[in-house]
Structure formats: C-alpha cells, structure tokens
Design a protein around this motif. Structure first.
Motif, PDB file in Angstrom:
ATOM      1  N   ASP A  57      41.496  37.961  52.747  1.00  0.00           N
ATOM      2  CA  ASP A  57      42.292  36.972  52.184  1.00  0.00           C
ATOM      3  C   ASP A  57      42.220  36.793  50.882  1.00  0.00           C
ATOM      4  O   ASP A  57      40.663  36.234  50.392  1.00  0.00           O
ATOM      5  CB  ASP A  57      42.130  35.694  52.875  1.00  0.00           C
ATOM      6  N   TRP A  58      42.712  37.469  49.455  1.00  0.00           N
ATOM      7  CA  TRP A  58      42.569  37.396  48.949  1.00  0.00           C
ATOM      8  C   TRP A  58      42.284  35.672  47.535  1.00  0.00           C
ATOM      9  O   TRP A  58      40.849  35.524  47.327  1.00  0.00           O
ATOM     10  CB  TRP A  58      44.097  37.270  47.017  1.00  0.00           C
ATOM     11  N   ALA A  59      42.513  34.286  48.363  1.00  0.00           N
ATOM     12  CA  ALA A  59      41.874  33.489  48.122  1.00  0.00           C
ATOM     13  C   ALA A  59      40.570  32.838  48.068  1.00  0.00           C
ATOM     14  O   ALA A  59      39.850  32.229  48.062  1.00  0.00           O
ATOM     15  CB  ALA A  59      42.837  32.473  48.595  1.00  0.00           C
ATOM     16  N   ASP A  63      34.349  37.053  44.803  1.00  0.00           N
ATOM     17  CA  ASP A  63      33.577  38.060  44.232  1.00  0.00           C
ATOM     18  C   ASP A  63      34.757  39.696  44.476  1.00  0.00           C
ATOM     19  O   ASP A  63      33.905  40.556  44.015  1.00  0.00           O
ATOM     20  CB  ASP A  63      32.481  38.853  43.961  1.00  0.00           C
ATOM     21  N   ALA A  64      35.214  39.887  45.091  1.00  0.00           N
ATOM     22  CA  ALA A  64      35.527  40.764  46.248  1.00  0.00           C
ATOM     23  C   ALA A  64      37.477  40.789  45.726  1.00  0.00           C
ATOM     24  O   ALA A  64      37.934  42.141  45.460  1.00  0.00           O
ATOM     25  CB  ALA A  64      36.040  41.211  47.985  1.00  0.00           C
ATOM     26  N   CYS A  65      37.393  39.867  45.255  1.00  0.00           N
ATOM     27  CA  CYS A  65      38.938  39.762  44.313  1.00  0.00           C
ATOM     28  C   CYS A  65      37.858  40.422  42.919  1.00  0.00           C
ATOM     29  O   CYS A  65      38.489  39.935  41.972  1.00  0.00           O
ATOM     30  CB  CYS A  65      39.382  38.429  44.290  1.00  0.00           C
ATOM     31  N   ASN A  66      38.870  41.163  42.937  1.00  0.00           N
ATOM     32  CA  ASN A  66      38.121  42.285  41.130  1.00  0.00           C
ATOM     33  C   ASN A  66      39.233  43.717  41.386  1.00  0.00           C
ATOM     34  O   ASN A  66      39.913  44.573  42.428  1.00  0.00           O
ATOM     35  CB  ASN A  66      36.970  42.894  41.642  1.00  0.00           C
ATOM     36  N   ALA A  67      39.513  44.843  40.407  1.00  0.00           N
ATOM     37  CA  ALA A  67      40.831  45.597  40.417  1.00  0.00           C
ATOM     38  C   ALA A  67      39.733  46.230  39.167  1.00  0.00           C
ATOM     39  O   ALA A  67      38.803  46.408  38.786  1.00  0.00           O
ATOM     40  CB  ALA A  67      41.764  44.886  39.371  1.00  0.00           C
ATOM     41  N   VAL A  68      39.614  47.988  39.061  1.00  0.00           N
ATOM     42  CA  VAL A  68      39.576  49.140  39.051  1.00  0.00           C
ATOM     43  C   VAL A  68      39.610  48.829  37.700  1.00  0.00           C
ATOM     44  O   VAL A  68      41.143  48.593  37.482  1.00  0.00           O
ATOM     45  CB  VAL A  68      39.511  49.966  39.587  1.00  0.00           C
ATOM     46  N   ASP A 125      41.009  36.115  38.768  1.00  0.00           N
ATOM     47  CA  ASP A 125      41.271  34.348  39.691  1.00  0.00           C
ATOM     48  C   ASP A 125      42.423  35.429  40.634  1.00  0.00           C
ATOM     49  O   ASP A 125      43.376  35.535  40.104  1.00  0.00           O
ATOM     50  CB  ASP A 125      41.659  33.639  38.767  1.00  0.00           C
ATOM     51  N   PRO A 126      42.187  34.283  42.532  1.00  0.00           N
ATOM     52  CA  PRO A 126      43.655  35.084  43.125  1.00  0.00           C
ATOM     53  C   PRO A 126      44.496  34.501  42.510  1.00  0.00           C
ATOM     54  O   PRO A 126      46.287  34.725  43.585  1.00  0.00           O
ATOM     55  CB  PRO A 126      42.836  34.594  44.004  1.00  0.00           C
ATOM     56  N   ALA A 127      45.141  33.675  42.388  1.00  0.00           N
ATOM     57  CA  ALA A 127      46.364  32.933  41.845  1.00  0.00           C
ATOM     58  C   ALA A 127      47.297  33.294  40.522  1.00  0.00           C
ATOM     59  O   ALA A 127      48.103  33.679  40.805  1.00  0.00           O
ATOM     60  CB  ALA A 127      45.968  31.380  41.561  1.00  0.00           C
ATOM     61  N   THR A 128      46.308  34.049  39.687  1.00  0.00           N
ATOM     62  CA  THR A 128      46.435  33.930  38.401  1.00  0.00           C
ATOM     63  C   THR A 128      46.621  35.910  38.278  1.00  0.00           C
ATOM     64  O   THR A 128      47.403  35.966  36.947  1.00  0.00           O
ATOM     65  CB  THR A 128      45.962  33.137  37.194  1.00  0.00           C
ATOM     66  N   LEU A 129      45.385  36.229  38.586  1.00  0.00           N
ATOM     67  CA  LEU A 129      45.072  37.540  38.734  1.00  0.00           C
ATOM     68  C   LEU A 129      44.924  37.957  36.943  1.00  0.00           C
ATOM     69  O   LEU A 129      44.918  39.349  36.499  1.00  0.00           O
ATOM     70  CB  LEU A 129      46.867  38.643  38.945  1.00  0.00           C
ATOM     71  N   ARG A 130      43.891  36.333  35.811  1.00  0.00           N
ATOM     72  CA  ARG A 130      43.349  36.727  35.343  1.00  0.00           C
ATOM     73  C   ARG A 130      42.241  37.263  35.008  1.00  0.00           C
ATOM     74  O   ARG A 130      41.358  36.514  35.986  1.00  0.00           O
ATOM     75  CB  ARG A 130      43.798  35.776  34.338  1.00  0.00           C
ATOM     76  N   PRO A 131      41.305  37.315  34.412  1.00  0.00           N
ATOM     77  CA  PRO A 131      39.632  37.459  34.497  1.00  0.00           C
ATOM     78  C   PRO A 131      39.327  36.530  35.072  1.00  0.00           C
ATOM     79  O   PRO A 131      39.672  35.476  34.111  1.00  0.00           O
ATOM     80  CB  PRO A 131      39.445  38.073  33.514  1.00  0.00           C
ATOM     81  N   ALA A 132      38.197  36.362  35.379  1.00  0.00           N
ATOM     82  CA  ALA A 132      37.630  35.141  35.998  1.00  0.00           C
ATOM     83  C   ALA A 132      36.267  35.238  36.387  1.00  0.00           C
ATOM     84  O   ALA A 132      35.826  36.501  36.585  1.00  0.00           O
ATOM     85  CB  ALA A 132      38.256  34.753  37.504  1.00  0.00           C
ATOM     86  N   PRO A 133      35.139  34.657  36.328  1.00  0.00           N
ATOM     87  CA  PRO A 133      33.869  35.181  35.994  1.00  0.00           C
ATOM     88  C   PRO A 133      33.338  35.121  37.309  1.00  0.00           C
ATOM     89  O   PRO A 133      33.871  34.981  38.851  1.00  0.00           O
ATOM     90  CB  PRO A 133      33.646  33.534  35.744  1.00  0.00           C
ATOM     91  N   TRP A 134      32.642  36.476  37.483  1.00  0.00           N
ATOM     92  CA  TRP A 134      31.379  36.459  39.315  1.00  0.00           C
ATOM     93  C   TRP A 134      30.853  35.319  39.174  1.00  0.00           C
ATOM     94  O   TRP A 134      30.176  34.034  38.185  1.00  0.00           O
ATOM     95  CB  TRP A 134      30.321  37.301  38.501  1.00  0.00           C
TER      96      TRP A 134
END
Length: 150
Positions: A57-59, A63-68, A125-134
């Motif tokens: 569940d991305w939401a 911290d596992a909501c990340n991309a390479v 950020d799971p809602a926007t897929l923009r960078p978010a802090p750890w």
C-alpha cells in the motif's frame, strides 16, 4: 582484477545472499540482470530486520515509497557457481529527500568483490509522487550505515 574492498567492520552491513541455479545464464555465470535484483533483496532483508517493511500500500509504505533515480554497477569478477555470497551495503549520502547507497556483491566473508556500485533513491509522497522527506526513524537508522568521510 578485484576492486578495493572497503572494511566491513568500519561501516555498513554485510548481508548474506544466495545464488541459485536459475540465476545463472547459459554459460553458467550469474546473469548481469540478477545482480540488481539480489542487491535489492539484500536491502529489503536489511530494512525488514529493523521493522521497516512494504506491505503493498503506497499510502502506508512510508519510506518504502521511493523511486530509483540512478543505478551504477561495475562487474569485476564473474560469479560462476551457486551458493552463499553476501552484499555489503552502506550509505554514501543521506539527504532530506534522497540518498545514495553503495554496495559490493562479494564472497560470503566479504573478502572478494565480484561487482560494486551505487544507487540513488528519492523518497516520494504517495499522493503527488513528488519528493518527500525521510522519516525521523529512517534517518536515524540510515545514519548508522553512513560511510565515514574519506
């Protein structure tokens, strides 16, 4: 030719991994595409041992909501047999929303390097897929893996 082996005792973690028969190519070598997969499995095992897991569940992934963003991999020696190996993991950089980790695919005792490289991840950020802090927990655990400055 082998890469210089960083001291496992000084930084990072040595995570046991296995190479199976179906990981080998037609020539009996570990297939080049398997290295990133096995390295990813080592990271997953490392974080799961510390209570950080991804449940699909991305939401809720945190911290596992990340991309390479980038993957760099250099092959030094062929792996030509199944069995026990290890992946030496460490963080090169831990930023606000991104990190760079280093790795070595190596013998089980860490003395022989078969491949090495780095990977850049960006927390999303799971809602926007923009960078978010750890998270604070992730940052605290991550600091334990930071490679000392050279």
């Amino acid at each position: 030719m082998t890469a210089e082996a960083p001291s496992v005792a000084q930084h990072g973690a040595l995570v046991p991994v296995s190479v199976h028969f179906d990981d080998l190519d037609a020539l009996g070598l570990l297939h080049n595409a398997r290295y990133p997969l096995i390295i990813e499995r080592a990271w997953t095992a490392y974080w799961e041992e510390r209570g950080l897991r991804y449940e699909g569940d991305w939401a809720a992934a945190g911290d596992a909501c990340n991309a390479v963003k980038e993957l760099r991999l250099t092959y030094e020696l062929p792996v030509n047999r199944t069995g026990a190996y290890a992946v030496h993991l460490w963080l090169e950089r831990l930023g606000n929303t991104g990190l760079t980790y280093g790795f070595r695919f190596c013998s089980a005792d860490g003395s022989v390097t078969y491949a090495h490289g780095s990977r850049v991840l960006v927390r999303l950020d799971p809602a926007t897929l923009r960078p978010a802090p750890w998270s604070d927990l992730f940052r605290s655990l991550g600091r334990q893996l930071l490679r000392p400055e050279r």
